[in-house]
Design an enzyme around this catalytic site. Structure first.
Site, PDB file in Angstrom:
ATOM      1  N   GLU A 291     -24.409   3.522   5.003  1.00 51.20           N
ATOM      2  CA  GLU A 291     -23.351   3.906   5.788  1.00 51.20           C
ATOM      3  C   GLU A 291     -22.958   3.516   7.021  1.00 51.20           C
ATOM      4  O   GLU A 291     -21.992   3.117   7.581  1.00 51.20           O
ATOM      5  CB  GLU A 291     -22.869   5.422   5.518  1.00 51.20           C
ATOM      6  CG  GLU A 291     -21.591   6.040   6.211  1.00 51.20           C
ATOM      7  CD  GLU A 291     -20.442   5.576   5.518  1.00 51.20           C
ATOM      8  OE1 GLU A 291     -19.539   5.865   6.130  1.00 51.20           O
ATOM      9  OE2 GLU A 291     -20.471   5.078   4.769  1.00 51.20           O
TER      10      GLU A 291
ATOM     11  N   CYS B 278       0.844  -0.984  -0.016  1.00 53.11           N
ATOM     12  CA  CYS B 278       0.010  -0.032   0.153  1.00 53.11           C
ATOM     13  C   CYS B 278       0.815   1.338  -0.060  1.00 53.11           C
ATOM     14  O   CYS B 278       0.492   2.206  -0.475  1.00 53.11           O
ATOM     15  CB  CYS B 278      -0.682  -0.046   1.327  1.00 53.11           C
ATOM     16  SG  CYS B 278      -2.337   0.653   0.963  1.00 53.11           S
TER      17      CYS B 278
ATOM     18  N   HIS C 262     -40.247  -7.301   2.187  1.00 58.55           N
ATOM     19  CA  HIS C 262     -40.044  -7.946   0.982  1.00 58.55           C
ATOM     20  C   HIS C 262     -38.731  -9.111   1.122  1.00 58.55           C
ATOM     21  O   HIS C 262     -38.086  -9.510   0.066  1.00 58.55           O
ATOM     22  CB  HIS C 262     -39.770  -7.102   0.005  1.00 58.55           C
ATOM     23  CG  HIS C 262     -41.123  -6.348  -0.633  1.00 58.55           C
ATOM     24  ND1 HIS C 262     -42.074  -6.932  -0.900  1.00 58.55           N
ATOM     25  CD2 HIS C 262     -41.184  -5.087  -0.437  1.00 58.55           C
ATOM     26  CE1 HIS C 262     -42.947  -5.780  -0.867  1.00 58.55           C
ATOM     27  NE2 HIS C 262     -42.465  -4.662  -0.613  1.00 58.55           N
TER      28      HIS C 262
ATOM     29  N   LYS D  35     -20.181   1.037   8.363  1.00 63.33           N
ATOM     30  CA  LYS D  35     -19.007   1.450   9.550  1.00 63.33           C
ATOM     31  C   LYS D  35     -19.256   0.302  10.610  1.00 63.33           C
ATOM     32  O   LYS D  35     -18.041  -0.182  11.006  1.00 63.33           O
ATOM     33  CB  LYS D  35     -19.672   2.879  10.358  1.00 63.33           C
ATOM     34  CG  LYS D  35     -19.443   3.967   9.474  1.00 63.33           C
ATOM     35  CD  LYS D  35     -17.676   4.098   9.282  1.00 63.33           C
ATOM     36  CE  LYS D  35     -17.434   4.827   8.177  1.00 63.33           C
ATOM     37  NZ  LYS D  35     -17.411   4.147   6.964  1.00 63.33           N
TER      38      LYS D  35
ATOM     39  N   GLY E  88       0.221  -2.300  -6.486  1.00 64.46           N
ATOM     40  CA  GLY E  88      -0.566  -2.709  -7.794  1.00 64.46           C
ATOM     41  C   GLY E  88      -0.456  -4.180  -7.877  1.00 64.46           C
ATOM     42  O   GLY E  88      -0.307  -4.892  -6.981  1.00 64.46           O
TER      43      GLY E  88
END
Length: 608
Positions: free
Chosen positions: A481, A2, A504, A485, A100
């Site tokens: 969101e 990274c 549903h 988290k 990569g």
């Protein structure tokens, strides 16, 4: 991936390399390492612990030198283990680090094994090290250039050779890499922050560049098909932020960053006196006049900010809006519209999937591009014609918090700018929105004061392994969101649904052991939401409701209510996401997880 740091200097650069890795820890990683040229040989230290442990290791082993490279790794090929950690060696002559993914690594591995190379890891990176060694004929720069012709995929690499002291070579394609220019020394890094305090003179390498670093000088060549040509790249003065290191009174960076949101939002909105297109760039007025739709491309948390903005853009600006997961968009057939405003959202501005989606949109003839980002010098900002730079400051915690709320702030400004230009914003409305935005930081501060009540809830959640989140309309993406988290940092399985979808299918999961978190602002859908909550109670489910002060939802058996101080209309999502962040944070603390560096995740995802 990274993080990469490299250096060529007359001084011992190991402290610089290690400090650079510390500055990149915010990205997330599962191993780290450093290699230097020392006494005519390659010396290396690697660890699957934190950079602090690596620092102790190099000190104990007396690792030092003026030429070296360092890396933090987030595993893609091969498990997090010392033998898979970077830097990788080839025949004790070549040392290399890589961000990569090399897509043809299997083919190259088979070829190099046939030439007698022994592989000690499962990584695609070791393939590059052996390939460079195989092509090496006394000139590392030429060997790396030739190696790049054989690599398919994305890479940023830094490499040095035992036989060429005081030389490091870097190359990039699809993954960021920068050159740092110092007095009599040169540096490489994946992020300018890694070089904060070392140099402010930065060169942003472009796609296909290969750079040769030597003592006090460098050369850059640009790839053009199968050829390379010498190029000059602009040296920019970049003052990278360094103020995130001090935790102050907080236990974790995530908690610190949650509580920084009032200031971050105030900074992001600072200087806004009206909703003019020039907030987004000098050419924004012309571009905004030409567009008839919006396409938002983003990943993860940024995707949920874009999903929230869709409601704003269509209801306030009256402009058709699509939101696409960036990693999916470029791989499906779509119908391009050259009059579309393509909006990319990214905290780092280096997210590989989003960058690739942006380039794909442009290849389809959609040239009206805008990036909302927290890093003004990022690749995505440079790739786009327009930009809005949020001012969240450095975000160290892997789970994004203040980056999300400041993205929402920027997207709301975009909504109002388009609404005004399209004749859907009166003078009175503009005045009211300005007033509301200026009050927003104070409103956020009031929400943060709810922390003690949320801590009490977290003790219940810490015992659970599953949770449902519900929201309606504008707050459905906020429920998404909130679930993200919780799962990111607590490892509790959490899912979010539009509340009307409960019956549903998801209702089958509801029982006394399934907490159901409900985002319940006092808006036009609150009565519908109350009906959905009754569906939960009828099945014995336990409700945890974040309501507004005047929403007439009361605590009772099986219904726990925390009231936000005020209802904030269209801006309510910015307030309602904060208690969801706090709930996830305190639940993670109660479960004892690594809050700032959750397992398997990285902050800046620079691979597809």
């Amino acid at each position: 991936m990274c993080g990469i740091v490299g250096a060529v200097s007359a001084r011992n650069i190991v402290p610089i390399l290690v400090e650079g890795l510390k500055r990149l820890e915010y990205r997330g990683y599962d191993s780290c390492g450093v290699a230097v040229h020392q006494g005519g040989e390659l010396r290396r230290a690697r660890s699957t612990s934190r950079v602090a442990e690596l620092e102790a290791q190099v000190a104990a082993d007396d690792v030092s030198g003026g030429t070296g490279i360092a890396h933090t790794r987030w595993a893609t090929h091969g498990a997090p283990a010392v033998h898979n950690a970077h830097p990788h060696f080839s025949r004790n002559r070549i040392a290399l680090v890589h961000n990569g993914i090399i897509e043809n690594h299997d083919e190259l591995r088979a070829e190099l094994k046939g030439k007698g190379y022994e592989f000690l890891s499962q990584t695609d990176t070791e393939v590059i090290a052996h390939l460079v060694d195989h092509l090496y004929d006394g000139d590392l720069f030429e060997a790396v250039k030739n190696a790049t012709h054989r690599l398919h995929g994305a890479y940023a690499i830094a490499v040095f050779c035992r036989d060429e002291p005081h030389r490091v070579v870097g190359a990039r394609l699809g993954s960021p890499l920068i050159l740092g220019v110092g007095e009599g020394e040169r540096f490489l890094a994946s992020d300018a922050m890694a070089l904060a305090g070392v140099t402010s003179q930065i060169v942003y390498l472009e796609e296909g560049d290969v750079v040769d670093l030597q003592m006090g000088k460098h050369w850059i060549v640009a790839r053009n098909g199968q050829e390379f040509r010498s190029v000059q790249r602009e040296v920019r003065t970049v003052h990278a932020h360094t103020g995130a290191a001090d935790l102050g009174p907080y236990r974790h960076y995530m908690q610190k960053e949650i509580f920084e949101q009032p200031r971050a939002l105030a900074d992001t909105l600072e200087g806004v006196e009206g909703f003019e297109p020039d907030l987004f760039g000098d050419d924004a007025y012309r571009i905004f006049k030409e567009v008839d739709s919006v396409l938002i491309l983003a990943c993860g948390t940024s995707y949920y900010s874009g999903s929230t903005a869709k409601y704003w853009l269509e209801s306030i600006a009256k402009i058709s809006t699509q939101v696409e997961v960036a990693s999916e968009y470029r791989y499906r057939d779509s119908v391009p519209n050259p009059r579309t405003l393509v909006v990319t959202i990214s905290q780092s501005g280096e997210t590989a999937d989003t960058m690739a989606a942006l380039k794909h949109a442009r290849s389809l003839g959609m040239e009206h591009t805008l990036t909302i980002c927290n890093v003004s010098t990022s690749a995505m900002v440079r790739e786009s014609k327009l930009a809005y730079i949020t001012r969240a400051g450095v975000e160290v915690g892997v789970a994004s918090t203040k980056a999300f709320t400041t993205q929402l702030g920027g997207l709301f400004l975009l909504t109002l700018a388009l609404a005004k230009l399209r004749g859907h914003l009166s003078v009175e409305q503009e005045t009211q929105w300005l007033r509301d935005l200026r009050h927003l930081p104070a409103a956020l501060q009031s929400v943060l004061a709810l922390e003690p009540q949320i801590i009490a809830w977290s003790e219940d959640f810490a015992k659970k392994e599953n949770a449902l989140f519900l929201g309606r309309g504008l707050h459905y993406p906020i429920a998404l969101e909130g679930a993200l988290k919780l799962k990111e940092i607590t490892y509790i399985h959490a899912e979010a649904y539009a509340a009307g979808e409960l019956k549903h299918g998801p209702l089958a999961l509801v029982d006394a052991e399934m907490p159901v978190v409900t985002v319940a602002p006092n808006d036009a859908l609150v009565d519908k939401l109350k009906s959905n909550m009754q569906e939960v109670r009828a099945r014995g489910g336990e409700l945890y409701v974040f309501a507004d002060a005047d929403s007439r939802i009361n605590s009772e058996a099986g219904v726990h209510v925390i009231r936000l101080p005020e209802h904030y209309g269209e801006l309510s999502p910015i307030l309602h996401v904060v208690p969801l962040q706090l709930l996830a944070y305190h639940t993670a603390c109660a479960r004892g997880t690594d809050v700032d560096k959750p397992r398997n995740l990285a902050k800046s995802v620079t691979v597809e």
